[in-house]
Design an enzyme around this catalytic site. Structure first.
Site, PDB file in Angstrom:
ATOM      1  N   ASP A  82       0.814  -1.212   0.000  1.00 15.42           N
ATOM      2  CA  ASP A  82       0.000   0.000   0.000  1.00 15.42           C
ATOM      3  C   ASP A  82       0.850   1.266   0.000  1.00 15.42           C
ATOM      4  OD1 ASP A  82       0.791  -0.629   2.696  1.00 15.42           O
ATOM      5  OD2 ASP A  82      -0.671   0.832   3.428  1.00 15.42           O
ATOM      6  N   GLU A 177       0.311  -1.365   5.577  1.00 17.29           N
ATOM      7  CA  GLU A 177       1.344  -0.925   6.507  1.00 17.29           C
ATOM      8  C   GLU A 177       1.183   0.550   6.839  1.00 17.29           C
ATOM      9  OE1 GLU A 177       5.343   0.714   7.711  1.00 17.29           O
ATOM     10  OE2 GLU A 177       4.039   1.261   6.030  1.00 17.29           O
TER      11      GLU A 177
END
Length: 409
Positions: A82, A177
């Site tokens: 991400d 994350e």
């Protein structure tokens, strides 16, 4: 050896994978699920074994089997899919070859946004290198797609060069994350390695095994709103109580006034009206005792304000997010020495210092797999001024290969 590294990285960053903190799913966005499936196929095409996508936690995992007869420790390499809370739609990377280390780089055509050595002096470190930048409208996504590209390329090198001896290697590419929940569901039994590294650091040489201890405080303040013309001795302005709360925190212990091992309170969000106000703080400190003291101060301020009223006006949801992984890793520093020596052999100066943040390794270390963090090369993460050097990514790739090779020795 690196012919696929840049095309691979450019392909990754053009794929939108921004995480969503308000989502209740894992991964938090469908684009990450789709990207995971793309990475799964790429790992299979490379010739990796045991390639799986874990629907419960969003991680793509694969194995490079050992090619040595003796028993050596197994290693994991991890990166996240991400990108951060900044526009990530329509990433249009620019490739600047042979940067001279001095010139101002126009990101957009109008030159409204630039990379220059006055604002970003680290640019001087990249003379004669190939830089990948944004076009000024999005972030780049080197955090952490450079890490994914480096791990993928390192596996390709090891597969194509069987004369490089290595033990069993596992790779994992995971979600979310950037919103702090990516490793919450990480399955250490499935990953099954002795130790691991996240490839999620910044400039060349970074080797990090200490992070912040981290907590978050969600504060709700209930006021009593009446007409301001008749408010005397009746109104309780929730916004004013929020200001009073904030003013009781140490004014110099904030991100903009701290560095190194100094912790802080960060007011990340504030909203409301005289009737009700909400505040969100993140609390950070490398030292566990100071960390606990910071949380205690938050609750003491709450109690002080509430004692002034006939009912509880300030409510706090205070919870820990992650802990300093150094407490785990210091029990066996051999994995730091392994990475450090790999860098030295490659002519890279190790930069070992505490992270003023956290990584997936913070949580994974406490789940049972010691997981320090290694540089992935990017600079100016999380915004339009993000960039990465191709040569830095090559060096990170080399470190992965060298770690694997030295571990087998």
């Amino acid at each position: 050896m690196y012919e696929n590294l840049l095309p691979r990285f450019l392909r990754y960053v053009k794929t939108e994978t921004r995480s969503n903190p308000k989502s209740t799913t894992t991964p938090s966005t469908q684009t990450q699920v789709d990207f995971a499936q793309t990475l799964k196929k790429e790992l299979e095409d490379l010739g990796m074994a045991d390639v799986t996508y874990n629907e419960a936690n969003g991680f793509v995992i694969a194995t490079l089997p050992s090619n040595v007869a003796k028993d050596v420790r197994s290693i994991g390499f991890i990166a996240h899919m991400d990108t951060a809370d900044f526009n990530a739609v329509g990433v249009n990377p620019q490739v600047i070859e042979n940067y001279d280390g001095e010139s101002t780089i126009k990101l957009d055509k109008e030159g409204k946004f630039t990379l220059n050595t006055t604002d970003f002096p680290n640019l001087k470190n990249y003379k004669n290198q190939t830089l990948i930048t944004t076009d000024g409208t999005t972030l780049l996504g080197a955090d952490d797609k450079s890490g994914i590209a480096e791990i993928m390329t390192a596996m390709e090198i090891l597969i194509n060069n069987p004369e490089i001896k290595h033990g069993r290697i596992r790779v994992a590419f995971g979600p979310d994350e950037e919103i702090g929940v990516g490793a919450d569901k990480f399955d250490v039994e499935q990953f099954d390695v002795d130790f691991a590294y996240t490839m999620d650091g910044g400039p060349v040489g970074e080797l990090q095994y200490e992070t912040f201890n981290a907590a978050q405080a969600e504060i709700t303040i209930q006021g009593k709103n009446v007409h301001p013309g008749t408010a005397k001795n009746t109104m309780i302005n929730a916004l004013q109580l929020a200001i009073d709360f904030h003013n009781q925190l140490p004014e110099d212990e904030v991100p903009e006034k701290t560095d190194g091992a100094e912790g802080f309170f960060h007011l990340a969000e504030m909203s409301g009206s005289p009737e009700e106000a909400k505040m969100t703080y993140i609390i950070r400190d490398h030292n566990r005792e100071r960390f606990e003291a910071r949380k205690e101060l938050i609750t003491k301020i709450q109690a002080t304000i509430n004692q002034k009223f006939d009912q509880e006006r300030v409510q706090i949801d205070l919870f820990d997010q992650y802990y300093n992984m150094g407490e785990v890793i210091k029990k066996d520093m051999s994995i730091i020495e392994l990475a450090k020596n790999a860098m030295i052999e490659l002519g890279i100066k190790p930069l070992i210092e505490p992270v003023r943040g956290g990584t997936d390794g913070s949580k994974i270390s406490y789940l049972g797999i010691p997981t320090p963090n290694i540089f992935a090369g990017g600079e100016n993460m999380h915004g339009r001024f993000e960039y990465v050097s191709l040569q830095a990514m090559e060096k990170a790739t080399n470190v992965i290969v060298k770690i694997a090779e030295n571990n087998a020795k």
